[in-house]
Design a protein around this motif. Structure first.
Motif, short mmCIF file in Angstrom:
data_model
loop_
_atom_site.label_atom_id
_atom_site.label_comp_id
_atom_site.label_asym_id
_atom_site.label_seq_id
_atom_site.Cartn_x
_atom_site.Cartn_y
_atom_site.Cartn_z
N THR A 2 53.92 -11.64 133.35
CA THR A 2 52.68 -10.69 132.61
C THR A 2 51.51 -11.14 134.09
O THR A 2 51.51 -11.61 133.77
CB THR A 2 52.98 -11.61 131.13
OG1 THR A 2 54.10 -10.90 130.88
CG2 THR A 2 51.82 -9.92 130.82
N GLU A 3 51.09 -10.35 134.10
CA GLU A 3 49.48 -9.68 134.50
C GLU A 3 48.92 -9.93 133.49
O GLU A 3 48.79 -7.76 133.36
CB GLU A 3 49.43 -9.47 135.76
CG GLU A 3 48.14 -9.42 136.42
CD GLU A 3 48.01 -8.40 137.98
OE1 GLU A 3 47.20 -8.73 138.38
OE2 GLU A 3 48.77 -7.68 137.94
N ALA A 4 47.66 -10.06 133.06
CA ALA A 4 46.93 -9.85 132.44
C ALA A 4 45.54 -9.86 132.77
O ALA A 4 44.66 -10.88 133.34
CB ALA A 4 47.26 -10.85 131.04
N ILE A 5 44.56 -9.18 132.91
CA ILE A 5 43.27 -7.92 133.38
C ILE A 5 42.83 -7.57 132.58
O ILE A 5 42.87 -6.61 131.14
CB ILE A 5 43.46 -6.78 134.05
CG1 ILE A 5 44.74 -6.61 134.62
CG2 ILE A 5 42.51 -6.74 134.96
CD1 ILE A 5 45.30 -5.94 136.54
N VAL A 6 41.58 -7.99 132.19
CA VAL A 6 40.26 -8.31 131.37
C VAL A 6 39.86 -6.64 131.75
O VAL A 6 39.04 -6.43 132.79
CB VAL A 6 38.94 -9.05 131.11
CG1 VAL A 6 38.21 -8.73 130.30
CG2 VAL A 6 39.81 -10.54 130.87
N ILE A 7 39.68 -5.46 130.47
CA ILE A 7 39.09 -4.48 131.01
C ILE A 7 37.47 -4.33 130.21
O ILE A 7 36.37 -3.92 130.79
CB ILE A 7 39.81 -3.50 130.31
CG1 ILE A 7 41.36 -3.15 131.14
CG2 ILE A 7 39.21 -1.90 130.05
CD1 ILE A 7 42.05 -2.42 130.05
N LYS A 8 36.98 -4.65 129.14
CA LYS A 8 35.95 -5.15 128.22
C LYS A 8 35.59 -6.10 128.13
O LYS A 8 36.15 -6.53 127.25
CB LYS A 8 36.21 -4.15 127.60
CG LYS A 8 36.23 -2.02 127.85
CD LYS A 8 35.21 -1.75 127.12
CE LYS A 8 35.23 -0.26 127.73
NZ LYS A 8 34.61 0.83 126.26
N PRO A 9 35.56 -7.22 128.61
CA PRO A 9 35.05 -8.71 128.24
C PRO A 9 34.83 -8.72 126.02
O PRO A 9 35.03 -9.60 126.08
CB PRO A 9 33.47 -9.32 128.78
CG PRO A 9 33.93 -8.31 130.24
CD PRO A 9 34.16 -6.45 129.54
N GLU A 10 33.70 -7.76 126.03
CA GLU A 10 33.16 -7.91 124.34
C GLU A 10 34.18 -7.46 123.74
O GLU A 10 33.94 -8.04 122.16
CB GLU A 10 32.24 -7.03 124.52
CG GLU A 10 32.33 -5.72 125.27
CD GLU A 10 32.34 -4.80 126.06
OE1 GLU A 10 31.91 -3.74 126.37
OE2 GLU A 10 32.37 -5.91 126.58
N ALA A 11 35.43 -6.81 123.88
CA ALA A 11 36.41 -6.83 122.90
C ALA A 11 37.48 -7.68 123.36
O ALA A 11 37.93 -8.29 122.63
CB ALA A 11 37.04 -5.18 123.33
N ALA A 12 37.28 -8.33 124.84
CA ALA A 12 38.32 -9.06 124.83
C ALA A 12 37.87 -11.04 124.39
O ALA A 12 39.21 -11.77 124.31
CB ALA A 12 38.73 -9.41 126.35
#
Length: 366
Positions: free
Chosen positions: A125-135
């Motif tokens: 799996t590749e995990a990519i952060v889209i919005k840090p505040e929600a992540a």
């Protein structure tokens, strides 16, 4: 994807500037789905696709402005009238695209690890952060490669993953499709599914050909050398020639194995199903008329095959599309295989009750 990663490595080694682009999230109708990737070179050439049309041209235009940048970016595209295709069709969805300029061997290390994971074919799996505040931390575009044991083996960006990454991670063994959780995109790469074709006649041969084209790894089994050979099955990973009893009695099957039974006769089909019905295979299908299938089920029930095992067998196999010719029959079978692999179920309009239930009803009223 493996070929694209090889081309990326070659480009960097030849000191070519290139952008790696990847579709990380979609909503609504889009020409491609998450995981689609494309390389964009300084001269405007490309390898791979994000779906073609005007939106791909816009991704390319904006990526070329980033090609000298040191940092990746996530771009959003709203597919409206501005992005109609050449034929006038408009998808009407939204796409988020990661654009990552790659220039050095250091940049390349993450992708080399990705290539190694894909080559091992264990799933990742590749995990990519889209919005840090929600992540729960990190920075936009931080990326993490997670192997089949849920271990981070490479990262691009900050080493420490956001707190929500583990909460959203689904086991790759469950074959989830790409998804987004807590504004982290999870792109999934599954282990290749093995298709065991039991019976190498005309239907088995055509199914193997079509199934290979859609990503199945083929193993062909038959008791006749003149049918089970590399000329008839040029893409097969393995050819097994021998009696069905000896070939299947110790055959290794796992949860990513698909099996179709398409031998030349009732007795061989029954023998094969008797060996395989209780295996952990993800999918087992058998060809034949309803009458023939019921007769085989009845025989196997009498000899001790559990009813629950037979209830999982897809028989007669293949979607009902009015098939008459061998290619049409093979197409109906492969469509069912793809649906089950990708959706983990049969679409509602094509579902059929197991013929085991009809045997129940008959026995109760007799």
């Amino acid at each position: 994807m493996r070929n694209l990663l090889r081309e990326l490595e070659k480009a960097v080694q030849q000191n070519q500037q290139v952008c790696y682009t990847c579709l990380v999230e979609t909503r609504g109708s889009t020409p491609q789905k998450p995981g689609a990737a494309m390389l964009i070179f300084r001269d405007g050439s490309q390898i791979g696709t994000l779906g073609g049309g005007c939106v791909e041209a816009e991704v390319k235009r904006r990526a070329l402005r980033l090609i000298d940048a040191a940092a990746p970016e996530i771009m959003t595209f709203q597919l409206d009238n501005d992005y109609g295709w050449d034929d006038g069709l408009i998808c009407g969805g939204r796409m988020k695209v990661l654009v990552d300029p790659i220039a050095t061997e250091e940049d390349l290390q993450y992708f080399k690890t990705m290539g190694q994971l894909l080559a091992s074919d264990q799933g990742c799996t590749e995990a990519i952060v889209i919005k840090p505040e929600a992540a729960g931390g990190g920075s936009e575009t931080d990326r993490y490669l997670i192997d089949a044991n849920s271990k981070i083996v490479a990262w691009r960006g900050q080493q420490e993953p956001p707190t929500q990454l583990w909460n959203g991670l689904k086991p790759i063994q469950n074959r989830p499709r790409p998804y987004v959780s807590s504004n982290i995109a999870y792109l999934t790469f599954h282990q290749t599914c093995q298709l065991v074709v039991v019976g190498c006649g005309h239907i088995g041969q055509k199914v193997a050909e079509l199934a290979n084209d859609v990503g199945f790894e083929i193993i062909a089994v038959d008791d006749r050398q003149e049918y089970c050979n590399s000329e008839r099955f040029p893409t097969a990973k393995q050819l097994i020639v021998g009696s069905f009893d000896s070939a299947l009695s110790d055959f290794s099957v796992n949860r990513d194995t698909f099996i179709i039974i398409v031998t030349r006769g009732h007795n061989h089909d029954e023998e094969a199903l008797g060996h395989l019905a209780e295996s952990p295979a993800r999918y087992i299908g058998m060809i034949g008329s309803r009458r023939k299938v019921k007769l085989i089920f009845e025989d196997l029930l009498r000899t001790g095959t559990p009813r629950e095992a037979l209830a999982k067998v897809h028989a007669p196999l293949g979607f009902e599309i009015g098939s008459q010719t061998v290619p049409e029959i093979a197409l109906s079978i492969v469509a069912e295989l793809v649906a089950y692999r990708n959706l983990d179920t049969i679409p509602e309009g094509y579902r059929r009750a197991s013929l085991v239930e009809e045997i129940n009803a008959t026995n109760k009223t007799s």
